[in-house]
Design an enzyme around this catalytic site. Structure first.
Site, PDB file in Angstrom:
ATOM      1  N   SER A 137       0.868  -1.189   0.000  1.00 25.48           N
ATOM      2  CA  SER A 137       0.000   0.000   0.000  1.00 25.48           C
ATOM      3  C   SER A 137       0.895   1.227   0.000  1.00 25.48           C
ATOM      4  O   SER A 137       2.036   1.172   0.496  1.00 25.48           O
ATOM      5  CB  SER A 137      -0.847   0.009   1.277  1.00 25.48           C
ATOM      6  OG  SER A 137      -1.476   1.264   1.451  1.00 25.48           O
ATOM      7  N   TYR A 150      -1.421  -1.256  10.309  1.00 25.72           N
ATOM      8  CA  TYR A 150      -1.552  -1.297   8.854  1.00 25.72           C
ATOM      9  C   TYR A 150      -0.307  -0.685   8.204  1.00 25.72           C
ATOM     10  O   TYR A 150       0.327  -1.305   7.334  1.00 25.72           O
ATOM     11  CB  TYR A 150      -2.818  -0.545   8.413  1.00 25.72           C
ATOM     12  CG  TYR A 150      -3.135  -0.730   6.941  1.00 25.72           C
ATOM     13  CD1 TYR A 150      -3.788  -1.872   6.495  1.00 25.72           C
ATOM     14  CD2 TYR A 150      -2.770   0.227   6.000  1.00 25.72           C
ATOM     15  CE1 TYR A 150      -4.069  -2.065   5.139  1.00 25.72           C
ATOM     16  CE2 TYR A 150      -3.039   0.051   4.652  1.00 25.72           C
ATOM     17  CZ  TYR A 150      -3.690  -1.091   4.226  1.00 25.72           C
ATOM     18  OH  TYR A 150      -3.959  -1.279   2.884  1.00 25.72           O
TER      19      TYR A 150
HETATM   20  N1  LIG Z   1      -8.570  -0.329  -1.389  1.00 30.31           N
HETATM   21  C1  LIG Z   1      -7.528   0.456  -1.218  1.00 30.31           C
HETATM   22  O1  LIG Z   1      -7.642   1.681  -1.310  1.00 30.31           O
HETATM   23  C2  LIG Z   1      -6.172  -0.132  -0.931  1.00 30.31           C
HETATM   24  C3  LIG Z   1      -5.084   0.734  -0.905  1.00 30.31           C
HETATM   25  C4  LIG Z   1      -3.820   0.227  -0.677  1.00 30.31           C
HETATM   26  C5  LIG Z   1      -3.645  -1.127  -0.475  1.00 30.31           C
HETATM   27  N2  LIG Z   1      -4.711  -1.969  -0.507  1.00 30.31           N
HETATM   28  C6  LIG Z   1      -4.442  -3.386  -0.293  1.00 30.31           C
HETATM   29  O2  LIG Z   1      -4.982  -4.138  -1.359  1.00 30.31           O
HETATM   30  C7  LIG Z   1      -5.308  -5.456  -0.898  1.00 30.31           C
HETATM   31  C8  LIG Z   1      -6.745  -5.775  -1.272  1.00 30.31           C
HETATM   32  O3  LIG Z   1      -7.615  -4.936  -0.528  1.00 30.31           O
HETATM   33  P1  LIG Z   1      -9.022  -4.447  -1.096  1.00 30.31           P
HETATM   34  O4  LIG Z   1      -9.035  -2.966  -0.997  1.00 30.31           O
HETATM   35  O5  LIG Z   1      -9.311  -5.074  -2.383  1.00 30.31           O
HETATM   36  O6  LIG Z   1      -9.995  -4.929   0.068  1.00 30.31           O
HETATM   37  P2  LIG Z   1     -11.054  -6.115   0.143  1.00 30.31           P
HETATM   38  O7  LIG Z   1     -12.039  -5.987  -0.950  1.00 30.31           O
HETATM   39  O8  LIG Z   1     -11.541  -6.094   1.552  1.00 30.31           O
HETATM   40  O9  LIG Z   1     -10.170  -7.402  -0.110  1.00 30.31           O
HETATM   41  C9  LIG Z   1      -9.372  -7.958   0.884  1.00 30.31           C
HETATM   42  C10 LIG Z   1      -9.142  -9.400   0.525  1.00 30.31           C
HETATM   43  O10 LIG Z   1      -8.359 -10.021   1.555  1.00 30.31           O
HETATM   44  C11 LIG Z   1      -9.044 -11.178   1.992  1.00 30.31           C
HETATM   45  N3  LIG Z   1      -8.751 -11.448   3.405  1.00 30.31           N
HETATM   46  C12 LIG Z   1      -8.797 -10.597   4.455  1.00 30.31           C
HETATM   47  N4  LIG Z   1      -8.503 -11.258   5.601  1.00 30.31           N
HETATM   48  C13 LIG Z   1      -8.288 -12.547   5.239  1.00 30.31           C
HETATM   49  C14 LIG Z   1      -7.981 -13.727   5.959  1.00 30.31           C
HETATM   50  N5  LIG Z   1      -7.830 -13.734   7.296  1.00 30.31           N
HETATM   51  N6  LIG Z   1      -7.852 -14.890   5.268  1.00 30.31           N
HETATM   52  C15 LIG Z   1      -7.997 -14.918   3.913  1.00 30.31           C
HETATM   53  N7  LIG Z   1      -8.287 -13.845   3.180  1.00 30.31           N
HETATM   54  C16 LIG Z   1      -8.430 -12.664   3.844  1.00 30.31           C
HETATM   55  C17 LIG Z   1     -10.524 -10.844   1.805  1.00 30.31           C
HETATM   56  O11 LIG Z   1     -11.324 -12.012   1.840  1.00 30.31           O
HETATM   57  P3  LIG Z   1     -12.949 -11.860   1.945  1.00 30.31           P
HETATM   58  O12 LIG Z   1     -13.410 -11.376   0.608  1.00 30.31           O
HETATM   59  O13 LIG Z   1     -13.418 -13.225   2.263  1.00 30.31           O
HETATM   60  O14 LIG Z   1     -13.187 -10.856   3.037  1.00 30.31           O
HETATM   61  C18 LIG Z   1     -10.455 -10.185   0.442  1.00 30.31           C
HETATM   62  O15 LIG Z   1     -10.364 -11.130  -0.588  1.00 30.31           O
HETATM   63  C19 LIG Z   1      -5.069  -5.454   0.608  1.00 30.31           C
HETATM   64  O16 LIG Z   1      -3.801  -6.011   0.872  1.00 30.31           O
HETATM   65  C20 LIG Z   1      -5.070  -3.980   0.956  1.00 30.31           C
HETATM   66  O17 LIG Z   1      -4.341  -3.703   2.120  1.00 30.31           O
HETATM   67  C21 LIG Z   1      -5.978  -1.504  -0.714  1.00 30.31           C
END
Ligand SMILES: NC(=O)c1ccc[n+]([C@@H]2O[C@H](COP(=O)([O-])OP(=O)(O)OC[C@H]3O[C@@H](n4cnc5c(N)ncnc54)[C@H](OP(=O)(O)O)[C@@H]3O)[C@@H](O)[C@H]2O)c1
Length: 245
Positions: A137, A150
């Site tokens: 991130s 985080y």
């Molecule tokens: N969105 C942003 O603005 C942003 C910015 C920077 C970085 N990121 C990073 O991008 C990545 C994806 O995030 P996202 O924004 O797409 O959020 P998201 O839609 O909440 O996706 C998170 C993913 O991680 C999985 N996950 C969480 N805890 C888990 C566990 N204990 N075991 C297995 N799977 C788990 C979730 O599974 P479920 O679907 O079953 O919950 C989901 O598939 C993350 O690493 C996040 O930190 C996001």
């Protein structure tokens, strides 16, 4: 000439591919011809049917809670894996990350499980001369006041990219990372459900918009492809310029 972005005959696994950015990446690899596996927290693929930002069509879903190291060890192995994307992510709002319990919940998923998954699939990636991508991130590069676990875990993920890249290059595995800026997903719903917070967030982005999972997926396809064959240990920032300001 063969298309470097054609992944026909290749196998990919996206941990955290059940939702949001990881789901966008999984679907992009499927569209590019790959056989794609995804892991998530719910019992079955059907449990995501009503979820916005989750399209499990054509993906092989497995339930693995990566906060449990034993669940990772017990998950089905893949003999030959061309691309592993570690996109799992957790955050705690309301100052939860200042508590010991909250700290561990976030670090277990964002850092420890990343190493556990990398270790599990190292032989399969080696067999395929594959590539590993760790999704961190932009929070790795600046303070996120309410989210110490985080920010620290994402900075550690960037460091892990460099370390695993150096260690596993001799095994034919290319390790790189991607650092997304703001993307509307389940994780950032708290921000984007609030008009004022949305405006505030967008005002900091030079491109004046959030990113789309497909735009992060383009970076993942590139890094997994032969076009990135000499790129190692780098975390590609994909943030519309957020970290420039
Ligand atoms: N969105 C942003 O603005 C942003 C910015 C920077 C970085 N990121 C990073 O991008 C990545 C994806 O995030 P996202 O924004 O797409 O959020 P998201 O839609 O909440 O996706 C998170 C993913 O991680 C999985 N996950 C969480 N805890 C888990 C566990 N204990 N075991 C297995 N799977 C788990 C979730 O599974 P479920 O679907 O079953 O919950 C989901 O598939 C993350 O690493 C996040 O930190 C996001």
């Amino acid at each position: 000439m063969t298309d470097p972005l054609d992944f026909s005959g290749k196998t990919a696994l996206v941990v955290g591919g059940s939702s949001g950015i990881g789901n966008g990446m999984a679907q992009a690899f499927r569209a590019a011809g790959a056989e794609v596996h995804v892991w998530g927290t719910r019992a079955s693929a059907a449990d995501y049917a009503e979820e916005e930002g989750s399209d499990l069509t054509g993906l092989h879903y497995t339930h693995v809670d990566v906060s449990d190291p034993e669940a990772i060890d017990a998950a089905p192995a893949i003999d030959r894996l061309d691309t592993l994307i570690l996109c799992q992510g957790a955050v705690q709002y309301g100052r939860g990350e200042f508590t010991r319990e909250g700290w561990h919940k976030v670090v277990d998923v964002n850092l420890t499980s990343v190493m556990d998954c990398g270790r599990k699939f190292h032989p399969a990636l080696k067999e395929a001369d594959g590539s590993l991508q760790i999704i961190s991130s932009t929070a790795a590069f600046h303070a996120t006041i309410g989210n110490p676990a985080y920010g620290a875990s994402k900075a550690a993920a960037v460091a892990l990219v460099r370390n695993l890249a150096a260690a596993w290059a001799r095994d034919g595995i290319r390790v790189n990372g991607i650092a997304p800026g703001f993307v509307k997903t389940k994780m950032t719903k708290v921000t984007f459900d609030d008009e004022e917070r949305t405006e505030q967030a967008i005002s900091k982005i030079p491109l004046r918009r959030t990113g789309d999972p497909a735009e992060l997926a383009s970076a993942a396809l590139f890094l997994a492809s032969p076009m990135a064959s000499y790129i190692l240990g780098q975390t590609l920032v994909v943030d519309g310029g957020l970290t420039l300001t």
